[in-house]
Enzyme design. Structure first.
Site, mmCIF file in Angstrom:
data_model
loop_
_atom_site.group_PDB
_atom_site.id
_atom_site.type_symbol
_atom_site.label_atom_id
_atom_site.label_comp_id
_atom_site.label_asym_id
_atom_site.label_seq_id
_atom_site.Cartn_x
_atom_site.Cartn_y
_atom_site.Cartn_z
ATOM 1 N N ARG A 29 29.838 4.260 15.669
ATOM 2 C CA ARG A 29 29.888 3.841 17.074
ATOM 3 C C ARG A 29 30.513 4.934 17.943
ATOM 4 N NH1 ARG A 29 28.024 -1.167 17.245
ATOM 5 N NH2 ARG A 29 28.385 -2.465 15.412
ATOM 6 N N ASP A 30 29.947 5.081 19.160
ATOM 7 C CA ASP A 30 30.503 6.020 20.121
ATOM 8 C C ASP A 30 31.888 5.530 20.565
ATOM 9 O OD1 ASP A 30 29.086 8.310 22.179
ATOM 10 O OD2 ASP A 30 30.948 7.363 22.850
ATOM 11 N N VAL A 94 29.573 17.534 22.774
ATOM 12 C CA VAL A 94 29.855 17.795 21.352
ATOM 13 C C VAL A 94 28.686 18.611 20.811
ATOM 14 C CG1 VAL A 94 30.222 16.794 19.074
ATOM 15 C CG2 VAL A 94 31.215 15.683 21.094
ATOM 16 N N HIS A 98 23.476 15.196 17.759
ATOM 17 C CA HIS A 98 23.638 13.745 17.619
ATOM 18 C C HIS A 98 22.641 13.060 18.528
ATOM 19 C CE1 HIS A 98 26.319 15.264 20.766
ATOM 20 N NE2 HIS A 98 26.142 14.117 21.401
ATOM 21 N N HIS A 100 22.118 9.586 20.589
ATOM 22 C CA HIS A 100 22.705 8.339 21.073
ATOM 23 C C HIS A 100 21.652 7.241 20.915
ATOM 24 C CE1 HIS A 100 26.006 10.321 23.527
ATOM 25 N NE2 HIS A 100 25.157 11.322 23.441
HETATM 26 P P1 AMP Z 1 27.209 14.247 24.397
HETATM 27 O O1 AMP Z 1 27.598 14.233 25.843
HETATM 28 O O2 AMP Z 1 25.765 13.912 24.206
HETATM 29 O O3 AMP Z 1 27.624 15.532 23.706
HETATM 30 O O4 AMP Z 1 27.997 13.041 23.752
HETATM 31 C C1 AMP Z 1 29.103 13.148 22.941
HETATM 32 C C2 AMP Z 1 29.526 11.731 22.651
HETATM 33 O O5 AMP Z 1 30.425 11.749 21.574
HETATM 34 C C3 AMP Z 1 30.214 11.042 23.814
HETATM 35 O O6 AMP Z 1 29.483 9.864 24.165
HETATM 36 C C4 AMP Z 1 31.604 10.703 23.278
HETATM 37 O O7 AMP Z 1 32.078 9.468 23.731
HETATM 38 C C5 AMP Z 1 31.356 10.718 21.783
HETATM 39 N N1 AMP Z 1 32.509 11.037 20.958
HETATM 40 C C6 AMP Z 1 33.341 12.090 21.077
HETATM 41 N N2 AMP Z 1 34.274 12.065 20.100
HETATM 42 C C7 AMP Z 1 33.997 10.979 19.346
HETATM 43 C C8 AMP Z 1 34.596 10.407 18.186
HETATM 44 N N3 AMP Z 1 35.679 10.942 17.605
HETATM 45 N N4 AMP Z 1 34.064 9.271 17.676
HETATM 46 C C9 AMP Z 1 32.985 8.704 18.258
HETATM 47 N N5 AMP Z 1 32.369 9.199 19.348
HETATM 48 C C10 AMP Z 1 32.873 10.317 19.888
#
Ligand code: AMP
Length: 112
Positions: A29-30, A94, A98, A100
């Protein structure tokens, strides 16, 4: 890869609860959910993004994970989005590939 949060989650260095796991991918989960279902499907190997030479086998495993997550969350038939933010203009924060998986609400037609 050193200092990559998703590598650390995928290899168990940072504890997480996986909704799906196989040899190539995991799903969790995010941290900051944007919808009732907001799950991240993540390859265990490090790729910076979707155009970083990801093997077809890994992409197939990611699709299988999406199917499993959508089924578990009860949104496989009502609908969901799969989003791969890629690079600066897409707001990728990140830099480990990944997807979503977002759903559980009516998101309308607008994409951006
Ligand atoms: P993006 O903007 O597509 O790179 O999304 C990165 C996502 O990773 C964001 O929605 C964050 O909320 C999520 N995120 C960052 N760190 C963590 C973590 N430790 N566990 C779960 N989700 C994370």
């Amino acid at each position: 890869m050193d200092d990559c949060i998703f590598c650390k989650i995928a290899n168990g260095e940072i504890p997480s609860t996986f909704l799906y796991e196989d040899d190539l991918v995991c799903a969790f989960r995010d941290l900051n959910p944007q919808a009732p279902t907001h799950v991240l499907v993540v390859p265990k190997a490090h790729y910076a993004n979707i155009v970083d030479g990801v093997p077809a086998e890994t992409l197939a495993a990611m699709v299988k994970a999406v199917d499993s997550v959508a089924t578990q969350e009860g949104i496989r038939d009502t609908g969901f989005r799969v989003i791969a933010n890629t690079g600066k203009d897409a707001g990728q924060t990140v830099h480990h590939l990944h997807w979503h998986v977002i759903g559980g609400t009516n998101m309308g037609e607008r994409l951006a």
